[in-house]
Design an enzyme around this catalytic site. Structure first.
Site, PDB file in Angstrom:
ATOM      1  N   SER A  29       0.733  -1.242  -0.125  1.00 32.01           N
ATOM      2  CA  SER A  29      -0.101   0.001  -0.062  1.00 32.01           C
ATOM      3  C   SER A  29       0.933   1.048  -0.029  1.00 32.01           C
ATOM      4  O   SER A  29       0.644   2.160  -0.675  1.00 32.01           O
ATOM      5  CB  SER A  29      -0.939  -0.108   1.258  1.00 32.01           C
ATOM      6  OG  SER A  29      -0.239  -0.144   2.185  1.00 32.01           O
ATOM      7  N   THR A  30       1.927   1.258   0.785  1.00 31.28           N
ATOM      8  CA  THR A  30       2.689   2.391   0.733  1.00 31.28           C
ATOM      9  C   THR A  30       3.447   2.773  -0.617  1.00 31.28           C
ATOM     10  O   THR A  30       3.717   3.907  -1.166  1.00 31.28           O
ATOM     11  CB  THR A  30       3.707   2.490   2.037  1.00 31.28           C
ATOM     12  OG1 THR A  30       3.156   2.142   2.967  1.00 31.28           O
ATOM     13  CG2 THR A  30       4.573   3.633   2.084  1.00 31.28           C
ATOM     14  N   GLY A  83       8.146  -0.072   0.899  1.00 28.20           N
ATOM     15  CA  GLY A  83       7.706  -0.076   2.178  1.00 28.20           C
ATOM     16  C   GLY A  83       8.691  -1.194   2.841  1.00 28.20           C
ATOM     17  O   GLY A  83       9.126  -1.859   2.661  1.00 28.20           O
ATOM     18  N   ASP A  85       7.936  -3.763   7.053  1.00 28.47           N
ATOM     19  CA  ASP A  85       7.029  -4.254   7.731  1.00 28.47           C
ATOM     20  C   ASP A  85       7.758  -3.624   9.320  1.00 28.47           C
ATOM     21  O   ASP A  85       6.932  -3.406  10.081  1.00 28.47           O
ATOM     22  CB  ASP A  85       6.729  -5.706   7.828  1.00 28.47           C
ATOM     23  CG  ASP A  85       6.227  -6.075   6.619  1.00 28.47           C
ATOM     24  OD1 ASP A  85       5.128  -5.512   6.175  1.00 28.47           O
ATOM     25  OD2 ASP A  85       6.731  -6.950   6.012  1.00 28.47           O
ATOM     26  N   GLU A 104      11.190  -8.545  -4.301  1.00 29.27           N
ATOM     27  CA  GLU A 104      11.516  -7.014  -3.756  1.00 29.27           C
ATOM     28  C   GLU A 104      13.327  -7.454  -3.598  1.00 29.27           C
ATOM     29  O   GLU A 104      13.875  -6.252  -3.689  1.00 29.27           O
ATOM     30  CB  GLU A 104      10.834  -7.055  -2.667  1.00 29.27           C
ATOM     31  CG  GLU A 104       9.528  -6.536  -2.912  1.00 29.27           C
ATOM     32  CD  GLU A 104       8.588  -6.533  -1.638  1.00 29.27           C
ATOM     33  OE1 GLU A 104       7.417  -5.932  -1.575  1.00 29.27           O
ATOM     34  OE2 GLU A 104       9.220  -7.106  -0.601  1.00 29.27           O
ATOM     35  N   LYS A 122       6.696   1.755  12.493  1.00 28.19           N
ATOM     36  CA  LYS A 122       7.333   0.557  11.951  1.00 28.19           C
ATOM     37  C   LYS A 122       8.717   0.861  12.322  1.00 28.19           C
ATOM     38  O   LYS A 122       9.677  -0.402  11.917  1.00 28.19           O
ATOM     39  CB  LYS A 122       7.606   0.617  10.287  1.00 28.19           C
ATOM     40  CG  LYS A 122       5.898   0.694   9.681  1.00 28.19           C
ATOM     41  CD  LYS A 122       5.409  -0.566   9.873  1.00 28.19           C
ATOM     42  CE  LYS A 122       4.010  -0.727   9.283  1.00 28.19           C
ATOM     43  NZ  LYS A 122       4.270  -0.731   7.723  1.00 28.19           N
TER      44      LYS A 122
END
Length: 224
Positions: A29-30, A83, A85, A104, A122
């Site tokens: 989402s980011t 992004g 986690d 990624e 985060k």
């Protein structure tokens, strides 16, 4: 994460992109907010090519008129944006809850610079509170899970509607609950990769990275 913070981070990261760059697009989402902000800059005249880390990012980029090129066409990626986690001040992080960790990591490792955009929740003193995604081959995946359990790595296969999630590389994701916070990320990575059937982990480290931390007051902290 507050959606406005994600939007702010996407705008911030998009301003770091320069003409003629090859840009790696993260997943989640980011990263989506970055893709949308990058599209706006392209509409204003920015000229770049991009490589996507997942079909979701690929589709969003195409929808937003970002030119996607085949990874086989490039030797190096100028900038990768994604992004995370969890991330600590040593720029060690856990990624992969979007199930695209292998792609990624490949893009990040072949990039001149990596920009990680996260909100302040985060940022942790030590990573390991959240589960660690580990990508396993589908072949003998139950045996691989048992081998991991013998080493003390207890986890559950990621599912959606009671079915095991299959990654874009046709593997499974095992989400491991770490028994301790991570002191030596390299040793943990080597322990996991020593198990036959383990393809990759969500441990990211030793990257030419900059961490951009979005805050609720609309300011940013940067870890370089």
């Amino acid at each position: 994460m507050n959606d406005q913070i994600k939007k702010n981070l996407g705008i911030y990261a998009s301003k770091l992109v320069k003409d003629n760059m090859i840009v790696g697009l993260g997943t989640g989402s980011t990263a989506n907010h970055f893709i949308q902000s990058l599209s706006k800059r392209i509409s204003e005249g920015l000229k770049i090519n991009a490589i996507a880390s997942s079909k979701d990012s690929l589709n969003l980029a195409k929808k937003n008129n970002i030119n996607i090129i085949d990874p086989k066409e490039v030797d190096i990626i100028d900038l990768y944006v994604d992004g995370a986690d969890e991330v600590d001040k040593k720029k060690q992080m856990i990624k992969g809850h979007g199930a695209a960790l292998l792609n990624e990591k490949i893009l990040a490792k072949f990039s001149k610079e990596v920009i990680i955009i996260v909100d302040e929740t985060k940022l942790v003193d030590k990573i390991g509170k959240k589960t660690l995604p580990v990508e396993l081959t589908t072949f003998c995946h139950v045996l691989t899970k048992k081998l991991l359990e013998k080493k003390g790595f207890i986890g559950e296969f990621r599912k959606e509607k009671e079915k095991l999630i299959i990654t874009e590389n046709n593997n499974y994701i095992l989400d491991i609950q770490l028994s301790n916070l991570v002191d030596n990320i390299y040793d943990l990575q080597m322990q996991l990769l020593s198990i036959p059937g383990v393809i990759e982990t969500g441990l990211f480290y030793d990257l030419p990275s900059k961490i951009i931390i979005g805050k609720t007051d609309n300011t940013f902290d940067v870890i370089e």
